[in-house]
Design a protein around this motif. Structure first.
Motif, PDB file in Angstrom:
ATOM      1  N   UNK A 183       0.868  -1.184   0.000  1.00 24.60           N
ATOM      2  CA  UNK A 183       0.000   0.000   0.000  1.00 24.60           C
ATOM      3  C   UNK A 183       0.897   1.223   0.000  1.00 24.60           C
ATOM      4  N   UNK A 184       0.802   2.042  -1.037  1.00 20.73           N
ATOM      5  CA  UNK A 184       1.718   3.182  -1.145  1.00 20.73           C
ATOM      6  C   UNK A 184       0.927   4.485  -1.178  1.00 20.73           C
ATOM      7  N   UNK A 185       1.281   5.389  -0.270  1.00 21.05           N
ATOM      8  CA  UNK A 185       0.612   6.695  -0.196  1.00 21.05           C
ATOM      9  C   UNK A 185       1.650   7.787  -0.415  1.00 21.05           C
ATOM     10  N   UNK A 186       1.237   8.801  -1.185  1.00 19.85           N
ATOM     11  CA  UNK A 186       2.146   9.892  -1.482  1.00 19.85           C
ATOM     12  C   UNK A 186       1.298  11.122  -1.777  1.00 19.85           C
ATOM     13  N   UNK A 187       1.794  12.299  -1.345  1.00 20.81           N
ATOM     14  CA  UNK A 187       1.040  13.524  -1.632  1.00 20.81           C
ATOM     15  C   UNK A 187       1.163  13.882  -3.110  1.00 20.81           C
ATOM     16  N   UNK A 188       2.288  13.492  -3.720  1.00 19.26           N
ATOM     17  CA  UNK A 188       2.531  13.837  -5.125  1.00 19.26           C
ATOM     18  C   UNK A 188       3.004  12.586  -5.862  1.00 19.26           C
ATOM     19  N   UNK A 189       2.810  12.595  -7.193  1.00 18.98           N
ATOM     20  CA  UNK A 189       3.281  11.454  -7.987  1.00 18.98           C
ATOM     21  C   UNK A 189       4.470  11.931  -8.835  1.00 18.98           C
ATOM     22  N   UNK A 190       5.634  12.048  -8.220  1.00 18.05           N
ATOM     23  CA  UNK A 190       6.832  12.480  -8.944  1.00 18.05           C
ATOM     24  C   UNK A 190       7.390  11.282  -9.720  1.00 18.05           C
ATOM     25  N   UNK A 191       8.419  11.550 -10.553  1.00 21.38           N
ATOM     26  CA  UNK A 191       9.037  10.453 -11.298  1.00 21.38           C
ATOM     27  C   UNK A 191       9.607   9.393 -10.342  1.00 21.38           C
ATOM     28  N   UNK A 192      10.223   9.863  -9.253  1.00 24.94           N
ATOM     29  CA  UNK A 192      10.820   8.920  -8.292  1.00 24.94           C
ATOM     30  C   UNK A 192       9.760   8.037  -7.644  1.00 24.94           C
ATOM     31  N   UNK A 193       8.635   8.649  -7.272  1.00 26.25           N
ATOM     32  CA  UNK A 193       7.547   7.866  -6.667  1.00 26.25           C
ATOM     33  C   UNK A 193       7.019   6.874  -7.701  1.00 26.25           C
ATOM     34  N   UNK A 194       6.886   7.352  -8.943  1.00 31.04           N
ATOM     35  CA  UNK A 194       6.385   6.492 -10.003  1.00 31.04           C
ATOM     36  C   UNK A 194       7.293   5.264 -10.194  1.00 31.04           C
ATOM     37  N   UNK A 195       8.607   5.480 -10.088  1.00 33.71           N
ATOM     38  CA  UNK A 195       9.540   4.359 -10.234  1.00 33.71           C
ATOM     39  C   UNK A 195       9.314   3.302  -9.149  1.00 33.71           C
ATOM     40  N   UNK A 196       9.144   3.752  -7.912  1.00 30.74           N
ATOM     41  CA  UNK A 196       8.909   2.785  -6.820  1.00 30.74           C
ATOM     42  C   UNK A 196       7.578   2.077  -7.038  1.00 30.74           C
ATOM     43  N   UNK A 197       6.592   2.856  -7.478  1.00 31.02           N
ATOM     44  CA  UNK A 197       5.262   2.299  -7.721  1.00 31.02           C
ATOM     45  C   UNK A 197       5.341   1.152  -8.740  1.00 31.02           C
ATOM     46  N   UNK A 198       6.086   1.411  -9.832  1.00 31.00           N
ATOM     47  CA  UNK A 198       6.231   0.382 -10.878  1.00 31.00           C
ATOM     48  C   UNK A 198       6.917  -0.870 -10.313  1.00 31.00           C
ATOM     49  N   UNK A 199       7.876  -0.639  -9.453  1.00 30.38           N
ATOM     50  CA  UNK A 199       8.670  -1.735  -8.909  1.00 30.38           C
ATOM     51  C   UNK A 199       7.877  -2.554  -7.872  1.00 30.38           C
ATOM     52  N   UNK A 200       7.093  -1.847  -7.033  1.00 30.67           N
ATOM     53  CA  UNK A 200       6.466  -2.514  -5.883  1.00 30.67           C
ATOM     54  C   UNK A 200       5.063  -3.053  -6.115  1.00 30.67           C
ATOM     55  N   UNK A 201       4.244  -2.295  -6.863  1.00 31.01           N
ATOM     56  CA  UNK A 201       2.808  -2.588  -6.852  1.00 31.01           C
ATOM     57  C   UNK A 201       2.397  -3.504  -7.996  1.00 31.01           C
ATOM     58  N   UNK A 202       1.518  -4.458  -7.679  1.00 31.66           N
ATOM     59  CA  UNK A 202       0.981  -5.348  -8.704  1.00 31.66           C
ATOM     60  C   UNK A 202      -0.474  -4.976  -8.946  1.00 31.66           C
ATOM     61  N   UNK A 203      -0.789  -4.504 -10.134  1.00 34.63           N
ATOM     62  CA  UNK A 203      -2.155  -4.190 -10.540  1.00 34.63           C
ATOM     63  C   UNK A 203      -2.910  -3.439  -9.433  1.00 34.63           C
ATOM     64  N   UNK A 204      -2.362  -2.286  -9.005  1.00 38.76           N
ATOM     65  CA  UNK A 204      -2.959  -1.630  -7.838  1.00 38.76           C
ATOM     66  C   UNK A 204      -4.283  -0.938  -8.127  1.00 38.76           C
ATOM     67  N   UNK A 205      -5.102  -0.789  -7.090  1.00 37.64           N
ATOM     68  CA  UNK A 205      -6.212   0.145  -7.165  1.00 37.64           C
ATOM     69  C   UNK A 205      -5.594   1.532  -6.985  1.00 37.64           C
ATOM     70  N   UNK A 206      -5.907   2.450  -7.893  1.00 36.34           N
ATOM     71  CA  UNK A 206      -5.326   3.792  -7.818  1.00 36.34           C
ATOM     72  C   UNK A 206      -6.405   4.758  -7.384  1.00 36.34           C
ATOM     73  N   UNK A 207      -6.108   5.520  -6.329  1.00 31.07           N
ATOM     74  CA  UNK A 207      -7.065   6.548  -5.895  1.00 31.07           C
ATOM     75  C   UNK A 207      -6.467   7.910  -6.166  1.00 31.07           C
TER      76      UNK A 207
END
Ligand code: AMP
Length: 207
Positions: A183-207
């Motif tokens: 479960x990943x929470x972030x105030x902003x979706x920067x490139x760095x956050x996006x990289x972790x998201x791609x690496x960690x999350x499997x088919x996530x629900x995006x809010x």
């Protein structure tokens, strides 16, 4: 949709009402059922959105069905950037835990204070809220084991990266079991956050 329709443990509903949580905030309405279905989640949500309860409530519900594991083998890890956030998250777990038939032992650990009391307090802990550097120190001292984690939460992931915790985070990810909920929470979706998201999350629900 009221809280009572989201699938939460019944004991939580009374505490919600006592704390003036009359209706779920939008993030809670979306995310709580997804977490209860074991889905990964990406929540782009600032402080004030209700993001903390959106993961605390379903995690406490999930833990009502689990049996006690091995000592010092935590099941849920919440990684946070700062001591302040660690204490705030701990407080939300504390408020809702009070009502539960099966109590969940939660601890917050962070740097800047002596490590020894935290090592002792880890006995019997199920949910650990931690800043990355202090967590690694405790792992290296064998005070806590990460091999039985079933849920990983990254709260304020953008701030964690801005504070320079990327290396520590990668090290922690490498110590976790492969099969787990993220479960990943972030105030902003920067490139760095996006990289972790791609690496960690499997088919996530995006809010
Ligand atoms: P957070 O975004 O998690 O920092 O939460 C912001 C504030 O909103 C906290 O003070 C919570 O206690 C409060 N809060 C969260 N969800 C609700 C809700 N459904 N109803 C009323 N207050 C809430």
């Amino acid at each position: 949709m009221p809280f009572s329709k989201l699938g939460l443990a019944p004991a939580l509903l009374l505490v919600l009402a006592d704390n003036n949580y009359t209706r779920p905030y939008p993030i809670q309405q979306e995310i709580i059922p997804a977490i209860l279905k074991n889905k990964d989640v990406l929540g782009i949500a600032p402080t004030g959105s209700g993001k903390t309860a959106s993961y605390v409530l379903p995690i406490l519900t999930q833990l009502q069905h689990s049996t006690a594991g091995k000592n010092r083998h935590i099941n849920v890890l919440v990684l946070v950037p700062t001591r302040e956030l660690a204490m705030q998250v701990k407080e939300v777990f504390h408020i809702f835990n009070a009502s539960l038939p099966q109590k969940v032992k939660t601890l917050a650990v962070f740097g800047g204070v002596s490590v020894n009391p935290q090592m002792m307090a880890l006995h019997g802990v199920n949910v650990l809220i931690a800043t990355p550097g202090r967590l690694l120190e405790l792992v290296e001292a064998n005070a806590v084991h990460l091999s039985d984690i079933h849920t990983l939460v990254l709260d304020e992931a953008d701030k964690m990266l801005n504070l320079g915790f990327k290396e520590e985070m990668d090290r922690i990810f490498s110590l976790l079991p492969k099969r787990r909920q993220n479960l990943l929470f972030s105030a902003t979706l920067s490139q760095d956050v996006n990289n972790i998201t791609q690496f960690l999350l499997r088919d996530p629900l995006v809010f």
